[in-house]
Design a protein around this motif. Structure first.
Motif, short mmCIF file in Angstrom:
data_model
loop_
_atom_site.label_atom_id
_atom_site.label_comp_id
_atom_site.label_asym_id
_atom_site.label_seq_id
_atom_site.Cartn_x
_atom_site.Cartn_y
_atom_site.Cartn_z
N PRO A 1 0.80 -1.23 0.00
CA PRO A 1 0.00 0.00 0.00
C PRO A 1 0.83 1.28 0.00
CG PRO A 1 -0.91 -1.58 1.56
CD PRO A 1 0.39 -2.16 1.07
N THR B 1 7.12 -5.03 10.33
CA THR B 1 6.21 -3.93 10.69
C THR B 1 5.28 -4.36 11.81
OG1 THR B 1 6.28 -3.14 8.41
CG2 THR B 1 4.46 -2.36 9.77
N GLY C 1 -4.76 -8.68 6.31
CA GLY C 1 -3.69 -8.35 5.36
C GLY C 1 -2.34 -8.83 5.86
N ALA C 2 -1.30 -8.46 5.12
CA ALA C 2 0.06 -8.93 5.43
C ALA C 2 0.49 -8.52 6.83
CB ALA C 2 1.02 -8.36 4.39
N VAL C 3 0.31 -7.26 7.17
CA VAL C 3 0.72 -6.78 8.48
C VAL C 3 -0.29 -7.20 9.56
CG1 VAL C 3 1.16 -4.71 9.88
CG2 VAL C 3 1.97 -4.79 7.51
N GLY D 1 -12.60 -7.02 5.44
CA GLY D 1 -13.64 -6.67 4.48
C GLY D 1 -14.40 -7.80 3.81
N LYS E 1 -12.47 -13.53 4.96
CA LYS E 1 -11.34 -13.03 5.75
C LYS E 1 -11.62 -13.19 7.24
CE LYS E 1 -9.72 -9.74 2.27
NZ LYS E 1 -9.22 -8.42 1.96
N TYR F 1 -16.37 -5.33 8.27
CA TYR F 1 -16.83 -3.93 8.31
C TYR F 1 -17.71 -3.58 7.12
CZ TYR F 1 -13.23 -2.59 4.89
OH TYR F 1 -12.47 -2.47 3.74
N ASN G 1 -4.29 0.09 10.71
CA ASN G 1 -3.79 0.00 9.34
C ASN G 1 -4.63 0.80 8.37
OD1 ASN G 1 -1.58 -1.85 9.57
ND2 ASN G 1 -3.08 -3.43 10.05
N CYS H 1 -0.08 2.68 12.09
CA CYS H 1 0.81 1.99 11.14
C CYS H 1 0.53 2.47 9.73
CB CYS H 1 0.58 0.49 11.25
SG CYS H 1 1.51 -0.45 10.03
N GLY H 2 -0.74 2.58 9.37
CA GLY H 2 -1.12 3.01 8.02
C GLY H 2 -2.55 3.51 8.03
N TYR I 1 -5.72 6.69 1.41
CA TYR I 1 -4.63 6.84 0.44
C TYR I 1 -5.10 7.32 -0.93
CZ TYR I 1 -1.54 4.24 3.64
OH TYR I 1 -0.80 3.82 4.71
N PHE J 1 4.64 5.24 13.39
CA PHE J 1 6.00 4.70 13.25
C PHE J 1 6.19 4.25 11.81
CE2 PHE J 1 5.88 0.09 12.62
CZ PHE J 1 4.50 -0.10 12.69
N VAL K 1 8.53 1.29 9.74
CA VAL K 1 9.27 0.06 10.08
C VAL K 1 10.78 0.31 10.06
CG1 VAL K 1 9.10 -0.80 7.69
CG2 VAL K 1 9.54 -2.40 9.56
N LEU L 1 -4.90 -4.32 -4.04
CA LEU L 1 -4.78 -4.06 -2.60
C LEU L 1 -5.85 -3.07 -2.14
CD1 LEU L 1 -0.93 -3.50 -2.24
CD2 LEU L 1 -2.21 -5.48 -1.42
N ASN M 1 -6.70 -9.15 -1.78
CA ASN M 1 -5.74 -10.09 -1.17
C ASN M 1 -6.21 -10.59 0.18
OD1 ASN M 1 -5.29 -7.27 -0.35
ND2 ASN M 1 -3.67 -8.09 0.91
N1 LIG Z 1 4.33 2.10 9.12
C1 LIG Z 1 5.00 1.27 8.34
O1 LIG Z 1 6.22 1.21 8.33
C2 LIG Z 1 4.23 0.35 7.43
C3 LIG Z 1 4.85 -0.74 6.81
C4 LIG Z 1 4.06 -1.59 6.03
C5 LIG Z 1 2.70 -1.34 5.87
N2 LIG Z 1 2.17 -0.24 6.47
C6 LIG Z 1 0.74 0.05 6.36
O2 LIG Z 1 0.07 -1.04 6.94
C7 LIG Z 1 -1.20 -1.19 6.31
C8 LIG Z 1 -1.35 -2.63 5.85
O3 LIG Z 1 -0.38 -2.90 4.86
P1 LIG Z 1 -0.26 -4.36 4.26
O4 LIG Z 1 0.98 -4.41 3.46
O5 LIG Z 1 -0.47 -5.35 5.34
O6 LIG Z 1 -1.49 -4.41 3.25
P2 LIG Z 1 -2.67 -5.46 3.27
O7 LIG Z 1 -3.43 -5.25 4.54
O8 LIG Z 1 -2.11 -6.80 3.00
O9 LIG Z 1 -3.53 -5.04 2.02
C9 LIG Z 1 -4.34 -3.93 2.03
C10 LIG Z 1 -5.73 -4.24 2.63
O10 LIG Z 1 -6.30 -3.02 3.05
C11 LIG Z 1 -7.70 -3.14 3.06
N3 LIG Z 1 -8.30 -1.93 2.50
C12 LIG Z 1 -8.12 -1.43 1.25
N4 LIG Z 1 -8.84 -0.30 1.10
C13 LIG Z 1 -9.48 -0.10 2.29
C14 LIG Z 1 -10.38 0.90 2.77
N5 LIG Z 1 -10.77 1.93 2.02
N6 LIG Z 1 -10.86 0.78 4.04
C15 LIG Z 1 -10.48 -0.25 4.82
N7 LIG Z 1 -9.63 -1.23 4.42
C16 LIG Z 1 -9.15 -1.14 3.18
C17 LIG Z 1 -8.06 -4.35 2.19
O11 LIG Z 1 -8.59 -5.36 3.05
P3 LIG Z 1 -10.17 -5.39 3.44
O12 LIG Z 1 -10.76 -6.48 2.60
O13 LIG Z 1 -10.11 -5.71 4.88
O14 LIG Z 1 -10.73 -4.04 3.12
C18 LIG Z 1 -6.72 -4.80 1.61
O15 LIG Z 1 -6.64 -6.19 1.48
C19 LIG Z 1 -1.26 -0.15 5.20
O16 LIG Z 1 -1.93 0.99 5.68
C20 LIG Z 1 0.19 0.15 4.95
O17 LIG Z 1 0.38 1.43 4.38
C21 LIG Z 1 2.90 0.60 7.24
#
Ligand SMILES: NC(=O)c1ccc[n+]([C@@H]2O[C@H](COP(=O)([O-])OP(=O)(O)OC[C@H]3O[C@@H](n4cnc5c(N)ncnc54)[C@H](OP(=O)(O)O)[C@@H]3O)[C@@H](O)[C@H]2O)c1
Length: 339
Positions: free
Chosen positions: A49, A133, A157-159, A179, A183, A199, A223, A245-246, A251, A276, A278, A321, A326
């Motif tokens: 993302p 993360t 999701g991944a995180v 979602g 899941k 949700y 997230n 985290c996100g 976005y 934070f 990562v 994503l 996913n």
């Molecule tokens: N701070 C850091 O260093 C760091 C590092 C890595 C990732 N992150 C953040 O962590 C979060 C998760 O990343 P990830 O790599 O694990 O991605 P992920 O959760 O594997 O993939 C993104 C998921 O977000 C959900 N999503 C998409 N649009 C949405 C919306 N409008 N409202 C609610 N949920 C939505 C979807 O699942 P649903 O089916 O549940 O909607 C989608 O599968 C992201 O915000 C990312 O930017 C931050």
């Protein structure tokens, strides 16, 4: 060895949800490694993302992507040619490089992967940046204690899926939001979450969280942001920790919304809200890798991957994503290890 190297370029800055016409697939000759360099063939690519932020020409904690240049991603590759003394053909490595089938890179910059440890794709997932993360964000910023209630959004999701499982390892009650029913079932039936909320099928997030968290919420690992986060605030206990985290729900928005202003509650409930990145913890990557690896090996952490086949489909995987396509980590399978 093929003559051409395919690359994906960013050719437009999307407004709102990215579409395929923001990307262009181009071909160039396979690059030649110079002194101390290696030629790395991409096997697995990660789409994440955060890449949405790199498409926007604004200042952030990392540089944005220039137009008509290759984008970058974490990838796992195989050394196919080496002019660096530490690397030889057949070695497996990971690094953040171009969205390309072949990259030339200084051998000093590569991290070695032991292919006997785990499937190679996991090094961009549960044993890669997303796993770290979850590990640092929850344990160092969220500071969960046994018996506390942890809520994680984007839980499938991944995180998020790793956050919930680390919270369980730490003796917490764990609730996730995600979602789809598939899941939610994965979280509760296989990963050991105590409860999970779809949700997209819930009108009243505040009521759903109240039912799932009868003792309130002590740690919120966010997230997603937006309306789910607003609802979580209604249930935060005194001294709760909110880990930002996100904010994936924001976005693709052209204008950032103003949510309910909860700062009086931050005061009265003595809340701690902390963002934070990562990379803030990169000097402890080996520790995270060892602990995550141990939990994956002993089964305390399970993982799932959504695999998109083919380098040419990488933008599709990235766009997916933002549509929730996913479950677990989204990866792109580009090639297999050479015979
Ligand atoms: N701070 C850091 O260093 C760091 C590092 C890595 C990732 N992150 C953040 O962590 C979060 C998760 O990343 P990830 O790599 O694990 O991605 P992920 O959760 O594997 O993939 C993104 C998921 O977000 C959900 N999503 C998409 N649009 C949405 C919306 N409008 N409202 C609610 N949920 C939505 C979807 O699942 P649903 O089916 O549940 O909607 C989608 O599968 C992201 O915000 C990312 O930017 C931050």
């Amino acid at each position: 060895m093929p003559d051409t190297n395919r690359q994906w370029l960013l050719t437009d800055r999307p407004h709102g949800q990215p579409t395929l016409d923001a990307f262009e697939l181009v071909e160039e000759p396979v690059p030649e490694p110079g002194p101390k360099e290696v030629l790395l063939k991409t096997l697995w690519m990660s789409v994440d993302p955060y890449m949405r932020g790199r498409m926007r020409a604004t200042d952030s904690y990392a540089d944005y992507w220039e137009l008509d240049e290759p984008m970058r991603c974490h990838l796992v590759g195989e050394v196919v040619e080496s002019k660096h003394p530490d690397w030889e053909p057949g070695d497996i490595a990971t690094e953040r490089l171009q969205w390309a089938e072949y990259n030339v890179v200084d051998g000093h910059d590569l991290d070695r992967i032991d292919p006997d440890l785990a499937p190679l794709s996991t090094f961009v997932g549960v044993l890669g940046m997303p796993g770290r993360t979850a590990y640092f964000g929850l344990l160092e910023v969220g500071e969960p204690k046994p018996g506390e209630t942890v809520v994680v959004s984007g839980a499938a999701g991944a995180v998020g899926s790793v956050v919930g499982q680390i919270a369980k390892i730490n003796g917490c009650r764990v609730v996730g939001t995600a979602g789809s029913d598939e899941k939610v079932d994965w979280l509760t039936d296989e990963l050991g979450f105590d409860d999970a909320i779809n949700y997209k099928e819930t009108d009243d997030y505040v009521a759903a969280l109240e039912a799932a968290c009868p003792d309130g919420i002590d740690v919120y690992f966010d997230n997603v942001g937006g309306a789910i986060t607003d609802a979580v605030f209604e249930h935060l206990n005194e001294f709760a920790r909110v880990v930002i985290c996100g904010q994936i729900a924001l976005y693709n928005l052209e204008e950032q919304p103003t949510g309910p202003r909860k700062f009086r509650m931050v005061n009265t409930h003595r809340l701690r809200i902390q963002g934070f990145i990562v990379g803030d913890f990169s000097n402890r990557n080996e520790e995270a890798m060892a602990r995550l690896g141990g939990w994956v090996t002993n089964g305390d952490i399970q993982y799932r991957e959504t695999v998109t086949e083919g380098f040419e489909r990488a933008p599709e995987a990235l766009i997916g994503l933002f549509e929730g396509e996913n479950i677990g980590k989204q990866v792109v399978h580009v090639a297999d290890v050479e015979d």
